[in-house]
Scaffold this motif. Structure first.
Motif, PDB file in Angstrom:
ATOM      1  N   SER A 133       0.811  -1.207   0.000  1.00 26.28           N
ATOM      2  CA  SER A 133       0.000   0.000   0.000  1.00 26.28           C
ATOM      3  C   SER A 133       0.849   1.264   0.000  1.00 26.28           C
ATOM      4  O   SER A 133       1.925   1.308   0.604  1.00 26.28           O
ATOM      5  CB  SER A 133      -0.901   0.003   1.235  1.00 26.28           C
ATOM      6  N   THR A 134       0.350   2.301  -0.665  1.00 22.33           N
ATOM      7  CA  THR A 134       1.009   3.613  -0.626  1.00 22.33           C
ATOM      8  C   THR A 134       1.031   4.161   0.799  1.00 22.33           C
ATOM      9  O   THR A 134       1.846   5.025   1.114  1.00 22.33           O
ATOM     10  CB  THR A 134       0.286   4.608  -1.547  1.00 22.33           C
ATOM     11  N   GLY A 152      -3.041  -3.075  -1.911  1.00 18.62           N
ATOM     12  CA  GLY A 152      -3.005  -1.621  -1.827  1.00 18.62           C
ATOM     13  C   GLY A 152      -3.910  -1.042  -0.772  1.00 18.62           C
ATOM     14  O   GLY A 152      -3.858   0.156  -0.502  1.00 18.62           O
ATOM     15  N   THR A 162       5.665   4.962   3.780  1.00 21.48           N
ATOM     16  CA  THR A 162       4.760   5.421   2.730  1.00 21.48           C
ATOM     17  C   THR A 162       5.543   5.624   1.436  1.00 21.48           C
ATOM     18  O   THR A 162       6.771   5.787   1.444  1.00 21.48           O
ATOM     19  CB  THR A 162       4.096   6.742   3.124  1.00 21.48           C
ATOM     20  N   GLY A 163       4.834   5.600   0.311  1.00 19.40           N
ATOM     21  CA  GLY A 163       5.514   5.776  -0.962  1.00 19.40           C
ATOM     22  C   GLY A 163       4.547   5.757  -2.117  1.00 19.40           C
ATOM     23  O   GLY A 163       3.330   5.644  -1.926  1.00 19.40           O
ATOM     24  N   ALA A 164       5.078   5.841  -3.321  1.00 25.47           N
ATOM     25  CA  ALA A 164       4.251   5.813  -4.522  1.00 25.47           C
ATOM     26  C   ALA A 164       5.086   5.315  -5.691  1.00 25.47           C
ATOM     27  O   ALA A 164       6.308   5.523  -5.730  1.00 25.47           O
ATOM     28  CB  ALA A 164       3.688   7.198  -4.832  1.00 25.47           C
ATOM     29  N   PRO A 176      -1.973   1.827  -5.352  1.00 24.82           N
ATOM     30  CA  PRO A 176      -3.013   2.690  -4.796  1.00 24.82           C
ATOM     31  C   PRO A 176      -4.133   1.855  -4.204  1.00 24.82           C
ATOM     32  O   PRO A 176      -4.316   0.682  -4.573  1.00 24.82           O
ATOM     33  CB  PRO A 176      -3.494   3.498  -6.007  1.00 24.82           C
ATOM     34  N   TYR A 192       4.512   0.206  -5.151  1.00 22.75           N
ATOM     35  CA  TYR A 192       3.460   0.772  -4.308  1.00 22.75           C
ATOM     36  C   TYR A 192       2.152   0.794  -5.102  1.00 22.75           C
ATOM     37  O   TYR A 192       2.110   1.279  -6.238  1.00 22.75           O
ATOM     38  CB  TYR A 192       3.820   2.188  -3.872  1.00 22.75           C
TER      39      TYR A 192
END
Length: 241
Positions: free
Chosen positions: A9-10, A147, A52-54, A77, A75
């Motif tokens: 997950s982001t 996600g 956290t990240g994307a 969404p 990552y």
């Protein structure tokens, strides 16, 4: 230096393990530029909580002997549910439900209230799942992916009971408006006169108005089908000569 479960997950917070050799004494594990919290470390592995990240980031492990990696981490969404069809099903379960939305490809489970089932991933936009048994009520339907989780409502419905209809006869050309009474009729999906489907309107949970279709002279059974099951009304409808 593979990563067990290289998607998450982001929002972060997922436990993952990096495996390899000479990883003992790791001082840092970075997801891109962000450090992860180390929760366990041996010569062959490092367990961490993802930050956290994307997007896609490189995972590196820093040890006294050098830096290992990078290995990709994806990552994802959180999922989005756009529709559930049908939105209700029988208390006995066994109904195939289609869930449409976005970011569904990594779905691991679908929860119907307190019951958990495994979905079939059709695409990133669609899942199918067979509904479990449940008591007549509205429950939360939750799609759990790597996600995150998305929720909507699903209704378990009792089977219908068709108790009567009026008038009792009509012309072979069809067009007679027939009132059908019963219980648990709100989710009606079909009304048939014999094997011929009729146009209908649901007036309430206890009443349906149906337009008798054209049919050869004789008697037929009127059957009501809902998302909870089906039932035939007592007696027969007479198509007059």
């Amino acid at each position: 230096m593979p990563i067990t479960q290289n998607q998450g997950s982001t929002a972060g917070g997922q436990t993952v393990t990096v495996t390899g050799t000479d990883l003992g004494g790791a001082t840092a594990v970075n997801f891109g530029t962000k450090p992860a919290a180390i929760t366990g470390n041996t010569a062959g592995s490092v367990s961490v909580i993802t930050p956290t990240g994307a997007g896609v980031v490189g995972v590196t492990v820093v040890t006294p002997g050098g830096v290992g990696g990078p290995e990709p981490f994806f990552y994802l969404p959180p999922p989005v549910i756009l529709s559930v069809s049908p939105g209700s099903g029988p208390v006995a379960g066994g109904s195939t439900i289609t869930i449409s939305g976005r970011y569904l490809a990594s779905a691991t489970t679908v929860q119907f209230g307190g019951s958990t089932v495994t979905p079939t991933v059709v695409s990133d936009q669609e899942l199918t799942v067979v509904s479990p048994t449940g008591a007549a009520s509205t429950v939360a339907l939750a799609v759990v992916t790597l996600g995150g989780t998305a929720s909507t409502a699903f209704r378990f419905v009792d089977p219908p009971t068709a108790t009567g209809f009026s008038p009792l006869s009509g012309l072979p050309a069809g067009g007679t408006l027939v009132g059908i009474t019963g219980t648990n009729l709100l989710t009606t999906t079909g009304v048939t006169f014999g094997a011929v489907p009729a146009t209908f309107a649901v007036l309430s949970d206890t009443e349906i108005a149906a337009m008798a279709p054209a049919h050869a002279p004789g008697t037929v059974t009127i059957t009501v089908t809902t998302t909870g099951g089906n039932d035939a009304a007592p007696g027969t409808f007479l198509y007059l000569l």
